[in-house]
Design a protein around this motif. Sequence first.
Motif, PDB file in Angstrom:
ATOM      1  N   VAL A 104      73.408  18.895  34.927  1.00  0.00           N
ATOM      2  CA  VAL A 104      72.356  18.078  35.540  1.00  0.00           C
ATOM      3  C   VAL A 104      72.897  16.703  35.900  1.00  0.00           C
ATOM      4  O   VAL A 104      72.633  16.189  36.994  1.00  0.00           O
ATOM      5  N   ILE A 105      73.668  16.094  35.012  1.00  0.00           N
ATOM      6  CA  ILE A 105      74.235  14.770  35.293  1.00  0.00           C
ATOM      7  C   ILE A 105      75.195  14.839  36.474  1.00  0.00           C
ATOM      8  O   ILE A 105      75.153  13.991  37.368  1.00  0.00           O
ATOM      9  N   GLN A 106      76.041  15.854  36.518  1.00  0.00           N
ATOM     10  CA  GLN A 106      76.993  15.997  37.618  1.00  0.00           C
ATOM     11  C   GLN A 106      76.259  16.212  38.937  1.00  0.00           C
ATOM     12  O   GLN A 106      76.627  15.643  39.953  1.00  0.00           O
ATOM     13  N   ASP A 107      75.210  17.028  38.927  1.00  0.00           N
ATOM     14  CA  ASP A 107      74.433  17.274  40.137  1.00  0.00           C
ATOM     15  C   ASP A 107      73.783  15.979  40.610  1.00  0.00           C
ATOM     16  O   ASP A 107      73.773  15.685  41.805  1.00  0.00           O
ATOM     17  N   HIS A 108      73.251  15.202  39.683  1.00  0.00           N
ATOM     18  CA  HIS A 108      72.633  13.928  40.038  1.00  0.00           C
ATOM     19  C   HIS A 108      73.665  12.972  40.635  1.00  0.00           C
ATOM     20  O   HIS A 108      73.389  12.305  41.631  1.00  0.00           O
ATOM     21  N   GLU A 109      74.851  12.907  40.041  1.00  0.00           N
ATOM     22  CA  GLU A 109      75.898  12.021  40.558  1.00  0.00           C
ATOM     23  C   GLU A 109      76.362  12.472  41.944  1.00  0.00           C
ATOM     24  O   GLU A 109      76.615  11.636  42.815  1.00  0.00           O
ATOM     25  N   ASP A 110      76.465  13.779  42.155  1.00  0.00           N
ATOM     26  CA  ASP A 110      76.870  14.288  43.472  1.00  0.00           C
ATOM     27  C   ASP A 110      75.843  13.928  44.540  1.00  0.00           C
ATOM     28  O   ASP A 110      76.194  13.516  45.642  1.00  0.00           O
ATOM     29  N   LYS A 111      74.564  14.075  44.233  1.00  0.00           N
ATOM     30  CA  LYS A 111      73.514  13.722  45.193  1.00  0.00           C
ATOM     31  C   LYS A 111      73.523  12.233  45.471  1.00  0.00           C
ATOM     32  O   LYS A 111      73.373  11.812  46.615  1.00  0.00           O
ATOM     33  N   HIS A 112      73.701  11.429  44.427  1.00  0.00           N
ATOM     34  CA  HIS A 112      73.722   9.979  44.585  1.00  0.00           C
ATOM     35  C   HIS A 112      74.925   9.555  45.437  1.00  0.00           C
ATOM     36  O   HIS A 112      74.793   8.694  46.310  1.00  0.00           O
ATOM     37  N   SER A 158      73.110  19.660  30.178  1.00  0.00           N
ATOM     38  CA  SER A 158      73.053  18.214  30.431  1.00  0.00           C
ATOM     39  C   SER A 158      74.180  17.764  31.353  1.00  0.00           C
ATOM     40  O   SER A 158      73.958  16.980  32.276  1.00  0.00           O
TER      41      SER A 158
END
Length: 83
Positions: free
Chosen positions: A60-68, A57
Motif C-alpha cells: 500500500v505504501i509503495q502504491d501510494h508513493e508511485d501514484k504521488h 502495508s
Amino acid sequence: MKFLLSLFFYWPGRLLIEIQYLFPAVGKVMVSGRRRESKFAAFVFSLGFWATLGFVSLVVIQDHEDKHASQNHHISHIGNGHA
C-alpha cells in the motif's frame, strides 16, 4: 514491558486459533482442539499475521508513493509548458 510486547505479538495468533476452534471446518474438530492448546501454533499464526500485515502495508505504501510520484511528474511537465 516485555510482557506487554509479547502479549501484543501473541494475541492475533491466539485469536485466529480461537476462531478456528469455535467454527471448525468439516472434519477438523480434533485438529482445531489440539491447536487451541498449542503455544507453538499460536506463535506461528501470529508470525504469519504480522508478516502478512507488514507485506500488505509495504504494498500500500509503495502504491501510494508511485501514484504521488506520477502526479508530481505530470504537474512538473504542465508547469514547464510541456503537455
